[in-house]
Design a protein around this motif. Structure first.
Motif, PDB file in Angstrom:
ATOM      1  N   LEU A 138       8.497   5.723   5.153  1.00  0.00           N
ATOM      2  CA  LEU A 138       7.789   4.496   5.524  1.00  0.00           C
ATOM      3  C   LEU A 138       8.212   3.322   4.648  1.00  0.00           C
ATOM      4  CD1 LEU A 138       4.147   5.750   6.198  1.00  0.00           C
ATOM      5  CD2 LEU A 138       5.710   4.720   7.828  1.00  0.00           C
ATOM      6  N   PHE A 139       8.403   3.587   3.350  1.00  0.00           N
ATOM      7  CA  PHE A 139       8.819   2.547   2.413  1.00  0.00           C
ATOM      8  C   PHE A 139      10.165   1.951   2.820  1.00  0.00           C
ATOM      9  CE2 PHE A 139      10.909   1.213  -1.529  1.00  0.00           C
ATOM     10  CZ  PHE A 139       9.950   0.366  -2.056  1.00  0.00           C
ATOM     11  N   PHE A 140      11.117   2.802   3.154  1.00  0.00           N
ATOM     12  CA  PHE A 140      12.442   2.305   3.527  1.00  0.00           C
ATOM     13  C   PHE A 140      12.430   1.602   4.881  1.00  0.00           C
ATOM     14  CE2 PHE A 140      13.993   5.547   0.443  1.00  0.00           C
ATOM     15  CZ  PHE A 140      14.588   4.660  -0.425  1.00  0.00           C
ATOM     16  N   VAL A 141      11.665   2.123   5.834  1.00  0.00           N
ATOM     17  CA  VAL A 141      11.607   1.492   7.155  1.00  0.00           C
ATOM     18  C   VAL A 141      10.962   0.108   7.064  1.00  0.00           C
ATOM     19  CG1 VAL A 141      10.508   1.664   9.427  1.00  0.00           C
ATOM     20  CG2 VAL A 141      11.672   3.637   8.461  1.00  0.00           C
ATOM     21  N   LEU A 172       0.821  -1.211   0.000  1.00  0.00           N
ATOM     22  CA  LEU A 172       0.000   0.000   0.000  1.00  0.00           C
ATOM     23  C   LEU A 172       0.855   1.262   0.000  1.00  0.00           C
ATOM     24  CD1 LEU A 172      -2.819  -1.042   2.492  1.00  0.00           C
ATOM     25  CD2 LEU A 172      -2.959  -0.875   0.003  1.00  0.00           C
ATOM     26  N   VAL A 173       1.935   1.270   0.773  1.00  0.00           N
ATOM     27  CA  VAL A 173       2.825   2.439   0.801  1.00  0.00           C
ATOM     28  C   VAL A 173       3.521   2.605  -0.551  1.00  0.00           C
ATOM     29  CG1 VAL A 173       4.952   3.347   1.844  1.00  0.00           C
ATOM     30  CG2 VAL A 173       3.147   2.446   3.286  1.00  0.00           C
ATOM     31  N   ALA A 174       3.893   1.504  -1.187  1.00  0.00           N
ATOM     32  CA  ALA A 174       4.545   1.595  -2.497  1.00  0.00           C
ATOM     33  C   ALA A 174       3.582   2.166  -3.537  1.00  0.00           C
ATOM     34  CB  ALA A 174       5.041   0.216  -2.931  1.00  0.00           C
ATOM     35  N   LEU A 175       2.335   1.724  -3.516  1.00  0.00           N
ATOM     36  CA  LEU A 175       1.353   2.261  -4.466  1.00  0.00           C
ATOM     37  C   LEU A 175       1.068   3.742  -4.190  1.00  0.00           C
ATOM     38  CD1 LEU A 175      -1.147  -0.722  -4.717  1.00  0.00           C
ATOM     39  CD2 LEU A 175       0.505   0.042  -6.425  1.00  0.00           C
ATOM     40  N   ALA A 176       0.990   4.133  -2.915  1.00  0.00           N
ATOM     41  CA  ALA A 176       0.785   5.538  -2.572  1.00  0.00           C
ATOM     42  C   ALA A 176       1.971   6.381  -3.019  1.00  0.00           C
ATOM     43  CB  ALA A 176       0.560   5.681  -1.071  1.00  0.00           C
TER      44      ALA A 176
END
Length: 114
Positions: A62-65, A11-15
């Motif tokens: 958020l993506f990296f964490v 979800l974070v990647a799509l956002a």
């Protein structure tokens, strides 16, 4: 835990992809300055850049964490030993009894070994 992080990661990647695609480039306002169109001021003159930039930075963090957490969880998982990975011993052994095989008399001058 792993599955929840994986769904959150997706979800974070799509956002993040969506936020990057919405943003305009640095040279997008050049056409408006030469009179070819009006500038888009939905969020104000500089409001859209700040809002979208901060949202993108938060999503990227958020993506990296989550990537680091998923990598850490993956390395600590133990795999079960498969039969194919242990090649030192045969997996099974087929034993054919000799009682079913008829023995033929062997001549002493034959080339076939006993």
């Amino acid at each position: 835990m792993y599955e929840i992080l994986l769904v959150l990661f997706l979800l974070v990647a799509l956002a993040l992809i969506g936020l990057v695609m919405i943003q305009q480039g640095k040279g997008a306002g050049m056409g408006a300055s030469f009179g070819s169109g009006a500038s888009n001021t939905v969020f104000g003159a500089t409001g859209s850049g700040n809002f979208l930039t901060r949202s993108t930075a938060i999503c990227a963090t958020l993506f990296f964490v989550i990537s680091l957490l998923l990598g850490n969880l993956t390395t600590k998982q133990t795999k079960q030993n498969d039969v194919e990975q242990d090649l030192s011993a045969p997996a099974f052994e087929v034993v054919i009894p000799d009682a079913d095989v008829p023995s033929a008399p062997v001549s002493p001058d034959s080339d076939v070994p006993n």
